[in-house]
Design a protein around this motif. Structure first.
Motif, PDB file in Angstrom:
ATOM      1  N   LYS A   9      17.964  15.835 -38.616  1.00 22.20           N
ATOM      2  CA  LYS A   9      17.362  17.095 -38.195  1.00 22.20           C
ATOM      3  C   LYS A   9      15.833  17.016 -38.152  1.00 22.20           C
ATOM      4  O   LYS A   9      15.160  18.038 -38.049  1.00 22.20           O
ATOM      5  CB  LYS A   9      17.801  18.217 -39.121  1.00 22.20           C
ATOM      6  CG  LYS A   9      19.308  18.483 -39.077  1.00 22.20           C
ATOM      7  CD  LYS A   9      19.686  19.665 -39.949  1.00 22.20           C
ATOM      8  CE  LYS A   9      21.190  19.950 -39.870  1.00 22.20           C
ATOM      9  NZ  LYS A   9      21.564  21.113 -40.716  1.00 22.20           N
TER      10      LYS A   9
ATOM     11  N   SER B  90      13.180  19.774 -26.766  1.00 14.48           N
ATOM     12  CA  SER B  90      12.636  20.979 -26.162  1.00 14.48           C
ATOM     13  C   SER B  90      11.907  20.609 -24.880  1.00 14.48           C
ATOM     14  O   SER B  90      11.631  19.437 -24.631  1.00 14.48           O
ATOM     15  CB  SER B  90      11.683  21.692 -27.131  1.00 14.48           C
ATOM     16  OG  SER B  90      11.252  22.926 -26.602  1.00 14.48           O
TER      17      SER B  90
ATOM     18  N   TRP C 239      14.100  15.820 -35.801  1.00 14.32           N
ATOM     19  CA  TRP C 239      13.639  15.964 -34.418  1.00 14.32           C
ATOM     20  C   TRP C 239      14.547  16.931 -33.671  1.00 14.32           C
ATOM     21  O   TRP C 239      15.750  16.979 -33.921  1.00 14.32           O
ATOM     22  CB  TRP C 239      13.653  14.619 -33.688  1.00 14.32           C
ATOM     23  CG  TRP C 239      12.700  13.595 -34.213  1.00 14.32           C
ATOM     24  CD1 TRP C 239      12.937  12.711 -35.229  1.00 14.32           C
ATOM     25  CD2 TRP C 239      11.380  13.340 -33.751  1.00 14.32           C
ATOM     26  NE1 TRP C 239      11.831  11.921 -35.423  1.00 14.32           N
ATOM     27  CE2 TRP C 239      10.866  12.273 -34.528  1.00 14.32           C
ATOM     28  CE3 TRP C 239      10.575  13.896 -32.745  1.00 14.32           C
ATOM     29  CZ2 TRP C 239       9.582  11.772 -34.331  1.00 14.32           C
ATOM     30  CZ3 TRP C 239       9.308  13.389 -32.546  1.00 14.32           C
ATOM     31  CH2 TRP C 239       8.821  12.344 -33.336  1.00 14.32           C
ATOM     32  N   SER C 240      13.972  17.664 -32.741  1.00 11.69           N
ATOM     33  CA  SER C 240      14.770  18.523 -31.866  1.00 11.69           C
ATOM     34  C   SER C 240      14.229  18.421 -30.449  1.00 11.69           C
ATOM     35  O   SER C 240      13.036  18.192 -30.241  1.00 11.69           O
ATOM     36  CB  SER C 240      14.744  19.977 -32.352  1.00 11.69           C
ATOM     37  OG  SER C 240      13.416  20.453 -32.444  1.00 11.69           O
TER      38      SER C 240
ATOM     39  N   SER D 243      17.123  22.271 -24.807  1.00  7.80           N
ATOM     40  CA  SER D 243      17.229  22.786 -26.171  1.00  7.80           C
ATOM     41  C   SER D 243      18.625  23.323 -26.454  1.00  7.80           C
ATOM     42  O   SER D 243      19.391  23.617 -25.533  1.00  7.80           O
ATOM     43  CB  SER D 243      16.215  23.919 -26.382  1.00  7.80           C
ATOM     44  OG  SER D 243      14.900  23.502 -26.085  1.00  7.80           O
TER      45      SER D 243
ATOM     46  N   TRP E  32      10.744  15.315 -27.515  1.00 11.90           N
ATOM     47  CA  TRP E  32      11.251  15.384 -28.876  1.00 11.90           C
ATOM     48  C   TRP E  32      10.164  16.044 -29.724  1.00 11.90           C
ATOM     49  O   TRP E  32       9.016  15.627 -29.713  1.00 11.90           O
ATOM     50  CB  TRP E  32      11.565  14.001 -29.433  1.00 11.90           C
ATOM     51  CG  TRP E  32      12.785  13.354 -28.869  1.00 11.90           C
ATOM     52  CD1 TRP E  32      12.856  12.208 -28.144  1.00 11.90           C
ATOM     53  CD2 TRP E  32      14.140  13.807 -29.014  1.00 11.90           C
ATOM     54  NE1 TRP E  32      14.152  11.915 -27.802  1.00 11.90           N
ATOM     55  CE2 TRP E  32      14.962  12.884 -28.329  1.00 11.90           C
ATOM     56  CE3 TRP E  32      14.724  14.900 -29.636  1.00 11.90           C
ATOM     57  CZ2 TRP E  32      16.349  13.032 -28.262  1.00 11.90           C
ATOM     58  CZ3 TRP E  32      16.107  15.053 -29.564  1.00 11.90           C
ATOM     59  CH2 TRP E  32      16.898  14.119 -28.886  1.00 11.90           C
TER      60      TRP E  32
END
Length: 350
Positions: free
Chosen positions: A168, A173, A170-171, A259, A156
């Motif tokens: 938004k 990858s 956290w994203s 992702s 994260w």
């Protein structure tokens, strides 16, 4: 060797990073990781981006060389962080790391010591300015403050500019997984892929507004380049296949399935047109690879900034060029600093 292929080899020399700058970037990234791991919050760290993959370039004057990596937090100590917890972003932890790393970089008892070093918070974590340019190039390090996902692979990654608790903030990858993919395969394939990515990044940087992230170009290279391809053919294949994908409206999936889909930085129609024009131009040179005029015309269209910088450098050095040399890329290598690849840091140093 055909003239076109020789010019691509020379183009790689033109966009080489100064060896001293590259060494300093690697060493400073390693030092930043080591210091971050010494903090109680640091569980482990990693390198990401172009340095471990070998695709660092330096296409333009007056830019910064960034070393990218991250520090992975101990989830047990912070169950409230991340989408798997209570959604909180690591503002407090990031500030602690800033306060921890800065004084240690400036410590005169440490070797090497950077008395002018500044550590700031950035969008994703830490931005480290060492205050010690190398051959006129500022060498910095970006450290993402990341969190291991509870389910599935990857990390994260926080967005510290988002409001706390934002969906938004956290994203997902997988920077470590991407390095593994891009360094996989037989030696010849890895070498071709690495060289093609560098050429593609240089081409992308020619535009006033680059159309693609370095990551997207790298993923396309991973997908489209096959064993047995030469450098020129590999670059053409990536340009053409990427254009066809956009034309068909197909997404570029993360090959690690972590992702979201990768998207161009400009509208898809403009991105497709830019890729197709480049592919068509390069195809013209491929059709007649020993025609000096054709090859020169194509290279000046694909890499106008790099060609102008080269000519200025030779003019400044008052180096006489023969007609043949002026049409090609033969001659001494030119090391040109690369454009910034990271947003400016947003808060004060510690």
């Amino acid at each position: 060797m055909a003239h076109l292929h020789k010019q691509f080899d020379d183009l790689l020399t033109l966009i080489n990073v100064d060896p001293d700058v590259l060494t300093a970037t690697r060493e400073r990234l390693a030092l930043a990781r080591k210091l971050a791991e010494q903090h109680p919050e640091g569980r482990t760290s990693y390198s990401s981006g172009s340095i471990p993959v070998g695709t660092h370039i330096q296409p333009h004057v007056g830019a910064v060389s960034d070393g990218d990596g991250g520090i992975i937090l101990d989830r047990v100590r912070h169950p409230e962080l991340g989408p798997d917890g209570e959604g909180e972003a690591p503002h407090a932890v990031t500030n602690e790391l800033v306060a921890f790393i800065g004084p240690r970089l400036r410590d005169p008892e440490r070797t090497p010591s950077y008395p002018k070093a500044r550590v700031c918070t950035s969008r994703r974590g830490l931005k480290i300015h060492f205050g010690a340019p190398v051959n006129g190039t500022d060498v910095t390090v970006d450290l993402i403050v990341a969190l291991r996902r509870r389910e599935g692979r990857g990390l994260w990654i926080p967005d510290l500019e988002r409001a706390p608790g934002s969906k938004k903030a956290w994203s997902a990858s997988d920077p470590q997984g991407h390095v593994e993919l891009l360094t996989s395969g037989a030696d010849a394939l890895r070498r071709t892929r690495r060289r093609a990515i560098r050429i593609l990044k240089a081409w992308n940087a020619q535009a006033a507004k680059p159309g693609f992230s370095s990551h997207q170009l790298s993923i396309w290279a991973y997908e489209f380049i096959e064993p047995g391809m030469g450098l020129v053919g590999a670059v053409h294949t990536v340009l053409l296949e990427a254009a066809l994908r956009l034309q068909r409206g197909e997404p570029t999936k993360d090959p690690r399935s972590v992702s979201p889909d990768l998207k161009p930085l400009i509208p898809d129609a403009d991105a497709e047109r830019r890729l197709r024009v480049a592919a068509d131009k390069l195809a013209k040179a491929i059709a007649d690879p020993d025609d000096i005029d054709t090859v020169t015309e194509v290279l000046e269209h694909l890499f106008p900034k790099t060609m102008r910088e080269r000519e200025r450098a030779f003019s400044a050095a008052s180096t006489p060029l023969s007609t043949t040399a002026s049409l090609g890329l033969a001659g001494a290598s030119l090391l040109l600093p690369k454009t910034r690849s990271w947003r400016e840091d947003t808060t004060v140093e510690r």
